[in-house]
Design an enzyme around this catalytic site. Sequence first.
Site, PDB file in Angstrom:
ATOM      1  N   ILE A 100       0.826  -1.197   0.000  1.00  0.00           N
ATOM      2  CA  ILE A 100       0.000   0.000   0.000  1.00  0.00           C
ATOM      3  C   ILE A 100       0.875   1.267   0.000  1.00  0.00           C
ATOM      4  CG2 ILE A 100      -1.893   1.218   1.182  1.00  0.00           C
ATOM      5  CD1 ILE A 100      -2.512  -1.662  -0.055  1.00  0.00           C
TER       6      ILE A 100
ATOM      7  N   HIS B  38      23.624   6.420 -22.846  1.00  0.00           N
ATOM      8  CA  HIS B  38      24.641   6.778 -21.851  1.00  0.00           C
ATOM      9  C   HIS B  38      25.781   5.751 -21.803  1.00  0.00           C
ATOM     10  CE1 HIS B  38      21.695   9.705 -20.440  1.00  0.00           C
ATOM     11  NE2 HIS B  38      22.592  10.180 -19.615  1.00  0.00           N
TER      12      HIS B  38
ATOM     13  N   GLU C  87      -1.837  -0.109 -10.032  1.00  0.00           N
ATOM     14  CA  GLU C  87      -3.143   0.294 -10.616  1.00  0.00           C
ATOM     15  C   GLU C  87      -3.510  -0.575 -11.813  1.00  0.00           C
ATOM     16  OE1 GLU C  87      -2.229   4.359 -11.242  1.00  0.00           O
ATOM     17  OE2 GLU C  87      -2.174   4.812  -9.113  1.00  0.00           O
TER      18      GLU C  87
HETATM   19  C1  LIG Z   1       5.281   0.150  -5.887  1.00  0.00           C
HETATM   20  C2  LIG Z   1       3.907  -0.418  -5.734  1.00  0.00           C
HETATM   21  C3  LIG Z   1       2.908   0.368  -5.163  1.00  0.00           C
HETATM   22  C4  LIG Z   1       1.613  -0.163  -5.003  1.00  0.00           C
HETATM   23  N1  LIG Z   1       0.655   0.611  -4.393  1.00  0.00           N
HETATM   24  C5  LIG Z   1      -0.583   0.071  -4.150  1.00  0.00           C
HETATM   25  C6  LIG Z   1      -1.594   0.824  -3.429  1.00  0.00           C
HETATM   26  O1  LIG Z   1      -1.403   1.991  -3.068  1.00  0.00           O
HETATM   27  N2  LIG Z   1      -2.779   0.218  -3.151  1.00  0.00           N
HETATM   28  C7  LIG Z   1      -3.047  -1.056  -3.535  1.00  0.00           C
HETATM   29  O2  LIG Z   1      -4.147  -1.546  -3.249  1.00  0.00           O
HETATM   30  N3  LIG Z   1      -2.119  -1.794  -4.227  1.00  0.00           N
HETATM   31  C8  LIG Z   1      -0.899  -1.261  -4.536  1.00  0.00           C
HETATM   32  N4  LIG Z   1       0.065  -1.987  -5.209  1.00  0.00           N
HETATM   33  C9  LIG Z   1      -0.260  -3.354  -5.635  1.00  0.00           C
HETATM   34  C10 LIG Z   1      -0.454  -3.477  -7.135  1.00  0.00           C
HETATM   35  O3  LIG Z   1      -1.633  -2.831  -7.530  1.00  0.00           O
HETATM   36  C11 LIG Z   1      -0.434  -4.975  -7.467  1.00  0.00           C
HETATM   37  O4  LIG Z   1       0.912  -5.414  -7.251  1.00  0.00           O
HETATM   38  C12 LIG Z   1      -0.853  -5.250  -8.878  1.00  0.00           C
HETATM   39  O5  LIG Z   1      -2.233  -4.966  -9.033  1.00  0.00           O
HETATM   40  C13 LIG Z   1      -0.615  -6.707  -9.284  1.00  0.00           C
HETATM   41  O6  LIG Z   1      -1.073  -7.593  -8.308  1.00  0.00           O
HETATM   42  P1  LIG Z   1      -0.097  -8.754  -7.770  1.00  0.00           P
HETATM   43  O7  LIG Z   1       1.185  -8.127  -7.368  1.00  0.00           O
HETATM   44  O8  LIG Z   1      -0.824  -9.536  -6.755  1.00  0.00           O
HETATM   45  O9  LIG Z   1       0.179  -9.642  -9.059  1.00  0.00           O
HETATM   46  P2  LIG Z   1      -0.756 -10.802  -9.650  1.00  0.00           P
HETATM   47  O10 LIG Z   1      -2.162 -10.333  -9.743  1.00  0.00           O
HETATM   48  O11 LIG Z   1      -0.472 -12.050  -8.906  1.00  0.00           O
HETATM   49  O12 LIG Z   1      -0.160 -10.906 -11.116  1.00  0.00           O
HETATM   50  C14 LIG Z   1       1.039 -11.627 -11.430  1.00  0.00           C
HETATM   51  C15 LIG Z   1       1.164 -11.674 -12.943  1.00  0.00           C
HETATM   52  O13 LIG Z   1       0.036 -12.367 -13.516  1.00  0.00           O
HETATM   53  C16 LIG Z   1      -0.616 -11.534 -14.449  1.00  0.00           C
HETATM   54  N5  LIG Z   1      -2.051 -11.789 -14.411  1.00  0.00           N
HETATM   55  C17 LIG Z   1      -2.896 -11.766 -13.337  1.00  0.00           C
HETATM   56  N6  LIG Z   1      -4.152 -12.050 -13.714  1.00  0.00           N
HETATM   57  C18 LIG Z   1      -4.127 -12.235 -15.054  1.00  0.00           C
HETATM   58  C19 LIG Z   1      -5.120 -12.529 -16.043  1.00  0.00           C
HETATM   59  N7  LIG Z   1      -6.420 -12.665 -15.711  1.00  0.00           N
HETATM   60  N8  LIG Z   1      -4.734 -12.661 -17.338  1.00  0.00           N
HETATM   61  C20 LIG Z   1      -3.421 -12.494 -17.692  1.00  0.00           C
HETATM   62  N9  LIG Z   1      -2.431 -12.215 -16.801  1.00  0.00           N
HETATM   63  C21 LIG Z   1      -2.785 -12.073 -15.501  1.00  0.00           C
HETATM   64  C22 LIG Z   1      -0.267 -10.104 -14.038  1.00  0.00           C
HETATM   65  O14 LIG Z   1      -0.378  -9.202 -15.132  1.00  0.00           O
HETATM   66  C23 LIG Z   1       1.173 -10.294 -13.590  1.00  0.00           C
HETATM   67  O15 LIG Z   1       2.020 -10.305 -14.715  1.00  0.00           O
HETATM   68  C24 LIG Z   1       1.333  -1.475  -5.428  1.00  0.00           C
HETATM   69  C25 LIG Z   1       2.351  -2.252  -6.024  1.00  0.00           C
HETATM   70  C26 LIG Z   1       3.606  -1.737  -6.183  1.00  0.00           C
HETATM   71  C27 LIG Z   1       4.673  -2.582  -6.820  1.00  0.00           C
END
Ligand SMILES: Cc1cc2nc3c(=O)[nH]c(=O)nc-3n(C[C@H](O)[C@H](O)[C@H](O)COP(=O)(O)OP(=O)(O)OC[C@H]3O[C@@H](n4cnc5c(N)ncnc54)[C@H](O)[C@@H]3O)c2cc1C
Length: 385
Positions: free
Chosen positions: A158, A339, A364
Amino acid sequence: MDFDLNSDQVMVRNMARDFAAKEILPTAAEDDTNEHYRPETTEKMAALGLLGAPLPQEYGGAGFDYISYLLICEEIARASAGVFTTCLTVQTSLFQLPILRFGSQELKQKYLPRTTKGELLGCFAMTETGSGSDVAATETSARLDGDKWVLNGSKMWISNGGIADVALVFAQTDKAKLHRGITAFLVERKTPGFSSRNIHNKLGLRDSNTAEIVLHDCVVPAENILGGSGDGFKVGMYALDCARLSTAAACVGVGQAAIDAAVKYARERKQFGKPIGGFQLIQEMVADMVTETEVARYFVYRAGDLKEKDRPFVREASIAKYYAAEAAVRTAQKAIKIHGGYGYSNEYPVGRLLRDAVGLQLYEGTAEIQKLIIGRETLGIAAFV
Ligand SMILES: Cc1cc2nc3c(=O)[nH]c(=O)nc-3n(C[C@H](O)[C@H](O)[C@H](O)COP(=O)(O)OP(=O)(O)OC[C@H]3O[C@@H](n4cnc5c(N)ncnc54)[C@H](O)[C@@H]3O)c2cc1C
């Protein structure tokens, strides 16, 4: 069709550009290394009206149009995508805008003016360890106890999670209904049972705070719900649509910063007796960087114009976010190439820009999720069928 910015938009862009160059850029590299967030930057942005730019003046906002807000996002991210994350996409797109749209009059009065003044920082707590792209898998629960809700669960990744005063938390109030059972609650940090743990050593966006939030028997008044019980998915998706647009603008800013750095270096660095910018293969890379960044910029303006006119903008926001993030990554990679070996060090900003662009690509909604939205919106298929 008018592609020119009007004089107010140019003024806002120049104000944000000057502020970012003077107040953010000088310490951006140091803050990236030290994972340092500067509250004074937030205060200075508030003083300029940059903490609630598109909010109406009655709630303390600057009342700028949406394109102006996106120009601010681009210029702040051009200096630091971490400051953009803390102060713009989270504070405004993910926190203030859903309150403005779905909050009661009391909630708007309670939270919006103070968040525009920088007295309160918000965060958006949707992701969990087991629920990232799949929001319906939310495990955090809320059960009704008299006229109050009791929240339990934890949220992962978050932004602002360790420093926010108030969190917009998504919790299941009726698990059997999956996404239709999710409700959005405003939970204050001072609530007993609310705790957070900072996440360190992120690859990029290191000057923005990221944390895990734990909710243990947090008692929240019923009036702290946005929309109604079960409206959380709708609230969350609206916030994410707004945020995708601001983050697409930030990607344009990161791409522009990569171009700025590459052009400067290519003019100064000499090999084979002349500046490397004189070689056509370097010019080709610069041409690709500029073309992709300009295309992304117009996608952002197009989607922003729809949002400003209150017309459907979901598909256009996802197109903008998907394309602008991929373009920013490719542009930053090319800036590193230009670079040469020096690009592979922290002596120049290009490594930070690449690490930040990859972060913007992820949050997002990943590129894959944006593609799913674009495909579904085009085919006219609902998200859950
Ligand atoms: C720096 C940072 C800041 C963040 N800030 C916030 C925040 O303020 N609030 C918040 O709520 N979250 C936040 N997040 C979380 C972020 O929104 C999630 O990491 C992101 O939505 C992906 O979810 P996950 O990491 O669980 O990956 P997963 O959902 O597990 O995805 C893993 C991989 O599988 C792929 N995938 C998943 N489902 C499918 C599908 N149906 N079809 C094809 N491919 C798929 C994804 O594209 C990805 O490549 C943040 C993340 C980071 C890194």
